[in-house]
Design an enzyme around this catalytic site. Structure first.
Site, PDB file in Angstrom:
ATOM      1  N   ASP A  56     -32.388 -12.839  -5.302  1.00 36.08           N
ATOM      2  CA  ASP A  56     -31.028 -12.010  -4.697  1.00 36.08           C
ATOM      3  C   ASP A  56     -29.867 -12.506  -5.262  1.00 36.08           C
ATOM      4  O   ASP A  56     -29.727 -13.575  -5.996  1.00 36.08           O
ATOM      5  CB  ASP A  56     -31.185 -12.159  -2.991  1.00 36.08           C
ATOM      6  CG  ASP A  56     -30.468 -11.115  -2.459  1.00 36.08           C
ATOM      7  OD1 ASP A  56     -29.763 -10.493  -2.935  1.00 36.08           O
ATOM      8  OD2 ASP A  56     -30.655 -11.177  -1.287  1.00 36.08           O
TER       9      ASP A  56
HETATM   10  C1  BGC Z   1     -28.572  -8.445  -1.078  1.00 34.42           C
HETATM   11  C2  BGC Z   1     -29.662  -7.525  -1.837  1.00 34.42           C
HETATM   12  C3  BGC Z   1     -29.074  -6.698  -2.749  1.00 34.42           C
HETATM   13  C4  BGC Z   1     -28.222  -7.605  -3.650  1.00 34.42           C
HETATM   14  C5  BGC Z   1     -27.615  -6.710  -4.738  1.00 34.42           C
HETATM   15  C6  BGC Z   1     -27.283  -8.993  -2.173  1.00 34.42           C
HETATM   16  O1  BGC Z   1     -26.256  -9.247  -1.323  1.00 34.42           O
HETATM   17  O2  BGC Z   1     -28.911  -9.200  -0.195  1.00 34.42           O
HETATM   18  O3  BGC Z   1     -30.425  -6.903  -0.932  1.00 34.42           O
HETATM   19  O4  BGC Z   1     -30.001  -6.022  -3.339  1.00 34.42           O
HETATM   20  O5  BGC Z   1     -27.263  -8.022  -3.018  1.00 34.42           O
HETATM   21  O6  BGC Z   1     -26.638  -5.820  -4.333  1.00 34.42           O
END
Ligand code: BGC
Length: 738
Positions: free
Chosen positions: A264
């Site tokens: 993530d």
């Molecule tokens: C989220 C993810 C997301 C990523 C990219 C993170 O803050 O938890 O689900 O895909 O950001 O935007």
């Protein structure tokens, strides 16, 4: 002399022959992918391999330019393809050609209880991603709905591991047919947003394997996902993005996952664990600090120069980088280097049709009663009965695709419920906003002035007095502390003073249809006074049309709840204990309800839900006939067939979801009263009967025995419950496992 002439002739022939260029194996797409991966890997320098393993911008990672291997482009996910983001910051890139189709939030997809809808969804979003030249779409999300306060439940598929496992598979498969990798998230145990970056989740192995892992397992073993996103939180004191047990052992060894683990954004925390514990691509590190290339570069990522150094000085084995690079190359060959992948499509009529159909199939009719005993049920709306219909509530006009965090969407079209109802009922519609919530923001600090609140309320009350019917369209929204990433909801009740507003409106006019827009259950102190209630979710681009079609009866509702609506928060298993269960003490939390998540808690503890898991009404009625079992006993390899006839006894065509639950009467370990094991959505014309067949196998009877680390079923009596919801059980049968 003769030999000399022959040699000379041979040389001339050789030199004048056309040079046959040999295509390298890795570029030859007639070769198997594994041979191409091996060939590419053999040609790469260590530096080139390491460069694959971390971001080169907010949403891309490098390829191998020297070998003509392209970079990978990623995008959120999971409800549409996010707008283009700047190279080095979260800001919008300001493109004018990236306004997408918004598909319904995943709770709505789960509420269709129809894998065919998942396939339609995956195909459409995969085509949009492909058209936008994305190689990885960051979704779907399958974290289990543990508490109604989790700010991100709307991005997931509900509280039941079986339902989520069935629904996730076609989404992945159809996305990937476009040569776009699905990235199933967030693996694992990211069941709340509060303290998500560091909270250590403690739970039994049984709860892990029975509740929280099955949808990820199905994504790998049945869906064949090409990538998985690690979660922010910790499990067994180690961050999930580089957690040896979750990634190396369970995902890559037990499930034989051959794809990439992507962090993530900002989920990696140190080079040693990132190098050794099964992470492949590091994204978004230092998300808030990356303002200047001179002070910080992507080379400072844990899996960049620090990793390269460790590989060179022998701290980390070369096998780790070869494994990571192979997985990334495999994903590149499957996606951006698949020359046969289709072109995709963007904001096409077919995509709007898909969005609307899924929304119409997922909207749930929670309640439909007459206002007075003699009157007919309030829904579907019989417009001939009304002169003035008041549409009230901010969600009648508010964009619900904005906000919410990373799933925010910049859309080309979003039909509001008010627009659609005006198009349907013309001048009969009058409107009042009723309440105000502030701007759609990630971090919302808007305070609404008291005089604004008062005047909106007064307008709504005055208009309610003159209306014949009220359609209240409210609920939650995508603001911070609502259905939004990075924080949880603070209260279970409706925000922005809605409970009081609803009560006040009802006191002047009880003819109210309630449309709740949310991805979470909410408290309903007014439930007895409101005759008809619809759970409208976040339906996306075609929101208004889908809602108007259900309200008017153009579409007969057929959605069923993918999670329970408890009467009060403490009726939910996670909230039945002290704060260590939810939200934890900021360092750790303990899942004290264990395997009894959602309806498993309500049923086993005999705490009725306000609206139970699997509940959803129709404008027609269904009669369940006598169910029969093919045998009274089952041996350990055996199967038992269940057949049940279902008849549409009303006057409209409609769809019903027939649900089969199993309960183990006596077991050496605690088991939920019953668990969903099969379901089937069927369509019936008035008067029509269909026989629904289910095959129960011994796998449906098993629990995870954590003393032995394996799935097992104990001989004895098992009950089969067939019903229209987890509590509306129409038939109970039993058989004995020998
Ligand atoms: C989220 C993810 C997301 C990523 C990219 C993170 O803050 O938890 O689900 O895909 O950001 O935007």
């Amino acid at each position: 002399m003769k030999t000399r002439i022959i040699t000379l002739l041979a040389l001339v022939t050789f030199l004048s022959a056309p040079i046959k260029a040999q295509t390298p194996i890795y570029l030859d797409d007639s070769q198997p992918i594994e041979a191409r991966v091996k060939d590419a890997l053999n040609r790469m320098t260590l530096e080139e391999k390491v460069a694959l393993c971390h971001a080169q911008s907010k949403f891309s990672s490098a390829g191998v330019p020297r070998l003509g291997i392209p970079e990978l482009w990623m995008s959120d996910g999971p409800h549409g393809v996010r707008q283009e983001i700047q190279w080095n910051s979260w800001g919008s890139a300001g493109w004018a050609n990236d306004s997408c189709t918004a598909f319904p939030a995943l709770t709505c997809l789960a509420a269709t209880w129809d894998p065919e809808m998942s396939a339609i969804y995956g195909k459409a979003i995969g085509e949009e991603a492909r058209y936008r030249k994305k190689d990885v779409i960051l979704g779907p999300g399958v974290n289990i709905y543990r508490t109604p306060l989790n700010g991100r439940n709307f991005e997931y598929m509900g509280e039941d591991p079986y339902l989520a496992s069935i629904m996730v598979v076609p989404y992945i498969q159809e996305v990937q047919k476009n040569g776009v990798a699905a990235c199933v998230k967030h693996y694992a145990l990211n069941n709340q947003e509060l303290w998500r970056g560091h909270i250590n989740v403690e739970l039994s192995d049984r709860a892990l394997h029975e509740i929280y892992l099955p949808a990820f397992k199905a994504s790998v073993l049945k869906g064949g996902t090409w990538s998985i996103m690690g979660a922010y939180n910790k499990y067994k004191d180690v961050h999930c993005c580089h957690n040896d047990l979750l990634l190396n052992k369970i995902l890559k060894e037990d499930w034989a996952f051959d794809g990439c683990v992507i962090t993530d954004w900002g989920g990696a925390h140190n080079t040693r664990e990132a190098a050794l514990n099964g992470l492949d691509i590091e994204m978004g590190s230092y998300t808030n600090g990356l303002t200047s290339e001179s002070e910080f570069t992507y080379n400072d990522y844990y899996l960049a120069h620090p990793y390269l150094k460790g590989l060179k000085d022998g701290t980390f084995p070369m096998s780790t980088i070869d494994d990571k690079a192979s997985r990334i190359l495999r994903m590149i060959f499957r996606t951006v280097m698949d020359r046969n992948r289709p072109w995709g499509a963007f904001t096409s009529e077919a995509h709007y049709d898909a969005a609307r159909t899924i929304a119409e199939e997922g909207i749930v009719l929670l309640k439909n009663a007459p206002v007075t005993k003699k009157a007919p049920a309030l829904l579907p709306i019989d417009a001939s009965q009304y002169n003035k219909i008041l549409v009230v509530g901010e969600n009648a006009t508010r964009s619900l695709t904005k906000g919410g965090g990373s799933s925010e969407l910049k859309v080309k079209k979003e039909v509001s419920p008010l627009e659609a109802l005006q198009a349907m009922y013309g001048d009969k519609i009058i409107h009042a906003q009723g309440y105000e919530s502030g701007r759609p923001m990630y971090s919302n600090t808007d305070k609404i002035p008291a005089e604004v609140v008062e005047s909106l309320r007064n307008e709504a009350i005055e208009k309610a007095k003159e209306a014949d019917l009220i359609i209240y369209i409210g609920g939650l929204n995508k603001n911070h502390l609502q259905d939004c990433e990075a924080a949880d909801r603070i209260t279970y009740g409706l925000p922005f003073g809605q409970d009081e507003l609803i009560k006040d409106i009802l006191s002047v006019n009880p003819n109210m249809v309630m449309v709740l827009m949310s991805g979470n259950a909410v408290e309903m102190p007014w439930v007895k006074q409101v005759p008809a209630i619809i759970q409208g979710w976040y339906p996306g681009s075609e929101a208004g049309n889908a809602i108007a079609n259900v309200l008017s009866g153009k579409v007969n509702p057929s959605g069923k709840l993918p999670f329970s609506f408890p009467v009060k928060l403490t009726d939910n298993g996670a909230h039945a204990f002290d704060a260590l269960s939810y939200p934890g003490d900021s360092i750790k939390q303990v899942y004290k309800e264990d395997i009894l998540v959602g309806y498993r808690w309500h049923d086993t503890k005999k705490i009725p839900a306000l609206y139970p898991f699997g509940h959803g009404l129709s404008y027609t009625t269904f009669a369940y006939g006598k169910a029969t079992l093919s045998a009274k006993t089952m041996d350990s390899n055996g199967k038992v067939e269940v057949v049940i006839p279902v008849t549409n006894t009303g006057t409209r065509e409609g769809k019903e979801v027939i649900q089969l639950y199993i309960g183990d009467e006596k077991c050496s370990v605690i088991r939920p009263a019953k668990e969903l094991k099969h379901f089937s959505k069927i369509s019936l014309k008035p008067g029509e009967t269909k026989e629904v067949k289910f095959t129960i196998s011994v796998d449906d009877l098993k629990f995870y025995d954590d003393s032995r680390g394996e799935w097992t079923a104990e001989p004895g009596k098992f009950n089969v419950y067939i019903g229209a919801s987890s509590t509306d059980i129409r038939s109970i049968l039993s058989f004995v496992l020998q």
